[in-house]
Scaffold this motif. Structure first.
Motif, mmCIF file in Angstrom:
data_model
loop_
_atom_site.group_PDB
_atom_site.id
_atom_site.type_symbol
_atom_site.label_atom_id
_atom_site.label_comp_id
_atom_site.label_asym_id
_atom_site.label_seq_id
_atom_site.Cartn_x
_atom_site.Cartn_y
_atom_site.Cartn_z
ATOM 1 N N PHE A 168 1.909 -51.566 52.110
ATOM 2 C CA PHE A 168 1.640 -50.503 51.150
ATOM 3 C C PHE A 168 2.153 -49.150 51.638
ATOM 4 O O PHE A 168 1.461 -48.152 51.585
ATOM 5 C CB PHE A 168 0.143 -50.430 50.831
ATOM 6 C CG PHE A 168 -0.242 -51.265 49.641
ATOM 7 C CD1 PHE A 168 0.481 -52.404 49.310
ATOM 8 C CD2 PHE A 168 -1.331 -50.922 48.846
ATOM 9 C CE1 PHE A 168 0.120 -53.181 48.218
ATOM 10 C CE2 PHE A 168 -1.689 -51.695 47.751
ATOM 11 C CZ PHE A 168 -0.965 -52.821 47.446
ATOM 12 N N ARG A 222 -4.212 -42.733 45.989
ATOM 13 C CA ARG A 222 -5.658 -42.614 45.712
ATOM 14 C C ARG A 222 -6.460 -43.019 46.951
ATOM 15 O O ARG A 222 -7.475 -42.409 47.254
ATOM 16 C CB ARG A 222 -6.045 -43.481 44.508
ATOM 17 C CG ARG A 222 -5.389 -43.071 43.209
ATOM 18 C CD ARG A 222 -6.107 -41.926 42.513
ATOM 19 N NE ARG A 222 -7.317 -42.377 41.882
ATOM 20 C CZ ARG A 222 -8.496 -41.783 41.994
ATOM 21 N NH1 ARG A 222 -8.620 -40.711 42.735
ATOM 22 N NH2 ARG A 222 -9.561 -42.239 41.377
ATOM 23 N N PHE A 280 -3.501 -52.080 54.591
ATOM 24 C CA PHE A 280 -3.493 -53.216 53.665
ATOM 25 C C PHE A 280 -2.572 -54.315 54.194
ATOM 26 O O PHE A 280 -1.702 -54.080 55.036
ATOM 27 C CB PHE A 280 -3.018 -52.770 52.285
ATOM 28 C CG PHE A 280 -3.903 -51.723 51.666
ATOM 29 C CD1 PHE A 280 -5.131 -52.054 51.122
ATOM 30 C CD2 PHE A 280 -3.512 -50.389 51.639
ATOM 31 C CE1 PHE A 280 -5.948 -51.083 50.546
ATOM 32 C CE2 PHE A 280 -4.315 -49.417 51.066
ATOM 33 C CZ PHE A 280 -5.542 -49.760 50.524
ATOM 34 N N THR A 302 -13.291 -39.757 46.196
ATOM 35 C CA THR A 302 -11.897 -39.524 46.610
ATOM 36 C C THR A 302 -11.841 -38.610 47.832
ATOM 37 O O THR A 302 -11.088 -38.865 48.778
ATOM 38 C CB THR A 302 -11.100 -38.890 45.449
ATOM 39 O OG1 THR A 302 -11.226 -39.724 44.312
ATOM 40 C CG2 THR A 302 -9.636 -38.735 45.796
ATOM 41 N N TYR A 352 -13.164 -53.200 49.657
ATOM 42 C CA TYR A 352 -12.800 -52.145 48.700
ATOM 43 C C TYR A 352 -14.023 -51.315 48.306
ATOM 44 O O TYR A 352 -13.920 -50.108 48.082
ATOM 45 C CB TYR A 352 -12.142 -52.729 47.446
ATOM 46 C CG TYR A 352 -10.902 -53.539 47.737
ATOM 47 C CD1 TYR A 352 -10.074 -53.220 48.818
ATOM 48 C CD2 TYR A 352 -10.552 -54.632 46.949
ATOM 49 C CE1 TYR A 352 -8.949 -53.969 49.103
ATOM 50 C CE2 TYR A 352 -9.430 -55.380 47.235
ATOM 51 C CZ TYR A 352 -8.634 -55.051 48.317
ATOM 52 O OH TYR A 352 -7.524 -55.791 48.594
ATOM 53 N N PRO A 363 -7.856 -47.556 41.874
ATOM 54 C CA PRO A 363 -7.130 -48.047 43.054
ATOM 55 C C PRO A 363 -7.579 -49.446 43.470
ATOM 56 O O PRO A 363 -6.755 -50.272 43.880
ATOM 57 C CB PRO A 363 -7.444 -47.012 44.125
ATOM 58 C CG PRO A 363 -8.607 -46.229 43.621
ATOM 59 C CD PRO A 363 -8.560 -46.297 42.140
ATOM 60 N N GLY A 364 -8.878 -49.709 43.328
ATOM 61 C CA GLY A 364 -9.380 -51.036 43.708
ATOM 62 C C GLY A 364 -8.755 -52.135 42.875
ATOM 63 O O GLY A 364 -8.370 -53.196 43.390
ATOM 64 N N LEU A 368 -12.984 -47.615 47.060
ATOM 65 C CA LEU A 368 -11.885 -47.837 46.115
ATOM 66 C C LEU A 368 -12.411 -48.469 44.828
ATOM 67 O O LEU A 368 -11.719 -48.528 43.821
ATOM 68 C CB LEU A 368 -10.822 -48.762 46.714
ATOM 69 C CG LEU A 368 -9.957 -48.192 47.835
ATOM 70 C CD1 LEU A 368 -9.077 -49.284 48.438
ATOM 71 C CD2 LEU A 368 -9.092 -47.055 47.327
ATOM 72 N N ASP A 369 -13.633 -48.973 44.887
ATOM 73 C CA ASP A 369 -14.237 -49.684 43.765
ATOM 74 C C ASP A 369 -15.704 -49.272 43.713
ATOM 75 O O ASP A 369 -16.241 -48.738 44.700
ATOM 76 C CB ASP A 369 -14.092 -51.193 44.027
ATOM 77 C CG ASP A 369 -14.285 -52.013 42.770
ATOM 78 O OD1 ASP A 369 -14.468 -51.403 41.699
ATOM 79 O OD2 ASP A 369 -14.260 -53.253 42.870
ATOM 80 N N ARG A 417 -12.875 -40.521 50.867
ATOM 81 C CA ARG A 417 -11.772 -41.406 51.320
ATOM 82 C C ARG A 417 -10.775 -40.624 52.155
ATOM 83 O O ARG A 417 -10.338 -41.072 53.213
ATOM 84 C CB ARG A 417 -11.049 -42.012 50.104
ATOM 85 C CG ARG A 417 -11.679 -43.236 49.526
ATOM 86 C CD ARG A 417 -10.666 -44.028 48.687
ATOM 87 N NE ARG A 417 -10.095 -43.269 47.576
ATOM 88 C CZ ARG A 417 -10.612 -43.225 46.356
ATOM 89 N NH1 ARG A 417 -11.724 -43.886 46.086
ATOM 90 N NH2 ARG A 417 -10.036 -42.539 45.403
ATOM 91 N N VAL A 444 -5.069 -52.664 44.016
ATOM 92 C CA VAL A 444 -4.956 -53.371 45.292
ATOM 93 C C VAL A 444 -5.325 -54.838 45.105
ATOM 94 O O VAL A 444 -4.701 -55.750 45.661
ATOM 95 C CB VAL A 444 -5.867 -52.709 46.355
ATOM 96 C CG1 VAL A 444 -5.835 -53.494 47.655
ATOM 97 C CG2 VAL A 444 -5.436 -51.280 46.614
#
Lengths: 413, 228
Positions: free
Chosen positions: B100, A313, B96, B85, B56, A404-405, B61-62, B88, A408
């Motif tokens: 990852f 993602r 990370f 998405t 994030y 995804p957040g 991602l958030d 990104r 992680v």
């Protein structure tokens, strides 16, 4: 190869144990489905083949005559009520040639045979037995029966050439200790006529093999003193499953009762249907268990792959890509499982067909009867497809919903 | 007068709550931040101050509970999941703390994965670029090794190569050296900053390591959900 399919393949090959678990569930599901279907319908198909080969798909017999019931109001009243009160049957077919000619107009009819039947006493040098004589035209009767495959001693050519030849059921022949070439007497109300055994047949149906003696129809006419007409006309059809519809149409057009094999053998067919339902329940339970195992395995894979889902993602893979990756895994398992399951099913069916199981009475067999039907394989694969996709859609969608957040951060639920 | 350096990333008045009910915590309290291309930023601060949460959010991602995020001038804070998405994939590369990597895949596959999704290059060009990137992080001879066959430092270098795969304008790194020894930490940091500088990318990294922070162009300390 699409990126999603590539990832799905790698996920599967990397998780060999989980893949083997899912695969074995699918293989067993497909294989057992096929074996169960083959064994359940095997005996039913064999029974149907036997009764069709003996009594044909349809039987045209007694002539129908309408009757009226009426009610009169009495003297001085105009009231008159009348309605159709069922039908009256006149025994036999008086005009067999006309009826056969009409039957040939039906596109589904593949053959007809006029049969004259009567009760007789069979006298051999050993003992006497009650039986029924069936007067037939051999060549016509072979078009509506499997008599040529049911001969166990002697041959039909001898019968064809011998005017007083007879085909005797195996059970009856055993009881009377008759062999091919032996002579015997048929007794109809004291009138005796001598016949010689041309061949002995065995249908496997006890009621037939102990009671039927086939003779040429002209001999039967002399013996039974019936110079015209026949008892019934045996009809064979190209599409046996259409017998009830054809029978209804023939009855309407020919004004003779027409009974399809499904009606004649209703009791046995109901018993086989009950067995089919019983095995369907067994297969359904197994399919459900296999589906749950599949669901469990895929749900575990999703749990193990949450980190990879977050990575994908974060790299721009969309929710639908994640769903596709897990559905591809299910589809790969399904494809391999369907092929291997079909092989297991075929081998299993073949192995079952070798199991010795002598049965005589409603049909004759020495081994377990199985049905080789391509539809069993299609049904098994379709069932497996529904099962696998239903079991995988929930884990796949769950995987796609993961944020995804959250993953992680380590707070994915 | 020279052209101003383009702004790769901007956020204004960002708020983020985590947890539910009585455990709900106001983690980010109106954070504003900008990052220009070619610059390396360090966000430092004690654990729990909101550094990673901010990263994030910046990486889409958030989703924030309030405030605005713009990537290359395009506001993304209110966009749907598909748009975030896509952004990104095209504009952001992540590194990370715990590498990852996708461990069942080779180093080459890991680096090619973002390229395959973006689909801008031909398969041959993807392979060529992945080889070049792995070569530039010193792993040209280990391209076909699986993630499990690489050391921690090597895995992190693959992660750096992967973050650069689609030539993003922004590299976000969450404690990229936090799990490495001193030698590997220096190597990964040097790599990240050199490649980013070479390609004019904005690098935002969260770190506890003062040596690493001091080598960045700008250090932004955080405490209790705000920059201090």
């Amino acid at each position: 190869m699409s990126p999603n399919l590539r990832i799905a393949c790698r996920f599967l090959t990397a998780k060999k144990r989980a893949m083997l678990m899912s695969l074995s569930c699918t293989v067993l599901g497909v294989g057992l489905f096929i074996v169960t279907q083959a064994t359940t319908s095997g005996f039913e198909d064999f029974f149907i083949k036997t009764i069709l080969g003996t009594d044909g798909a349809l039987r045209i017999q007694d002539q129908i005559q309408d009757t009226l019931r009426s009610m009169n109001g009495g003297a001085g009243s105009d009231f008159l009520f009348s309605h159709r009160d069922g039908v009256k049957y006149i025994e036999g077919v008086e005009e067999p040639k006309a009826v056969i000619s009409a039957l040939r107009e039906f596109s589904n009819v593949s053959g007809t045979s006029a049969v004259l039947r009567g009760n007789v006493l069979v006298r051999s040098s050993f003992k006497n037995e009650s039986a029924q004589v069936f007067g037939i035209d051999l060549d016509e009767h072979l078009k509506v029966s499997d008599l040529n495959h049911q001969i166990v001693q002697g041959d039909l050519s001898t019968f064809r050439e011998a005017p007083t030849g007879a085909l005797v059921g195996k059970v009856l022949a055993d009881r009377l200790q008759l062999d091919v070439g032996n002579s015997f007497l048929l007794d109809v109300q004291g009138q005796l006529r001598r016949f010689r055994v041309s061949a002995i047949y065995e249908t496997g149906i006890a009621d037939v093999d102990k009671a039927r003696v086939y003779v040429h129809i002209n001999e039967a006419r002399s013996l039974l003193k019936k110079p015209i007409g026949v008892t019934f006309i045996q009809v064979n059809l190209f599409d046996k499953n259409r017998a009830p519809q054809d029978a209804a149409q023939m009855q309407e057009v020919l004004r003779h009762s027409a009974s399809p094999w499904q009606e004649r053998e209703k009791a046995w067919l109901s018993a086989f249907r009950a067995l089919s339902v019983s095995s369907a329940i067994t297969v359904s339970v197994f399919t459900l268990i296999a589906g749950l195992a599949m669901f469990n395995t895929l749900a575990m894979i999703v749990l193990e792959k949450t980190k990879d889902i977050a990575i994908l993602r974060s790299m721009g893979y969309e929710r639908r890509d994640i769903t596709q990756i897990f559905l591809w895994q299910a589809a790969i398992v399904l494809a391999i499982g369907a092929v291997l399951g079909a092989l297991v099913g075929a081998v299993g069916t073949f192995a079952v067909s070798l199991i010795p199981l002598p049965i005589n009475g409603i049909f004759k067999t020495e081994t377990f009867q199985v049905s080789w039907n391509a539809w069993h394989y299609v049904e098994a694969v379709l069932t497996a497809a529904i099962m696998v996709m239903a079991a995988s859609i929930i884990p796949a969608r769950r995987a796609a919903r993961l944020e995804p957040g959250d993953i992680v951060r380590g707070t994915a639920q | 007068m020279a052209d101003p350096v383009p702004l790769a990333l901007r956020c204004a008045n960002l708020h983020r709550y985590l947890g539910q009910g009585e455990g709900r915590v106001h983690v980010l309290k109106g954070v504003t931040f900008e990052a220009q291309r070619g610059q390396v930023y360090a966000i430092v601060g004690p654990s729990g101050c909101g550094k990673s949460t901010l990263l994030y959010l910046l990486g889409l991602l958030d989703q924030p509970d309030g405030g605005e995020i713009a990537i290359n001038g395009q506001t993304m804070s209110n966009s749907d999941d598909a748009a975030r998405t896509a952004a990104r994939g095209a504009h952001i590369g992540f590194v990370f703390q715990f590498h990852f990597l996708m461990l069942e895949f080779s180093a080459l596959d890991n680096v090619m994965m973002p390229m395959r999704k973006l689909g801008k290059l031909s398969p041959a060009a993807m392979i060529e670029r992945a080889h070049a990137l792995l070569g530039s992080v010193g792993l040209g001879d280990k391209t076909h090794r699986l993630g499990t066959q690489l050391s921690g430092g090597e895995q992190q270098r693959v992660a750096v190569a992967r973050a650069l795969a689609n030539e993003p304008t922004i590299i976000l790194a969450d404690e990229p050296t936090g799990n490495l020894d001193v030698k590997n930490s220096a190597m990964v940091f040097d790599l990240l900053t050199r490649l980013a500088k070479d390609h004019g990318q904005a690098v935002v990294l969260v770190t506890h390591n003062p040596d690493i922070a001091n080598r960045c162009d700008l250090v932004r300390p955080m405490r209790d959900g705000v920059f201090v």
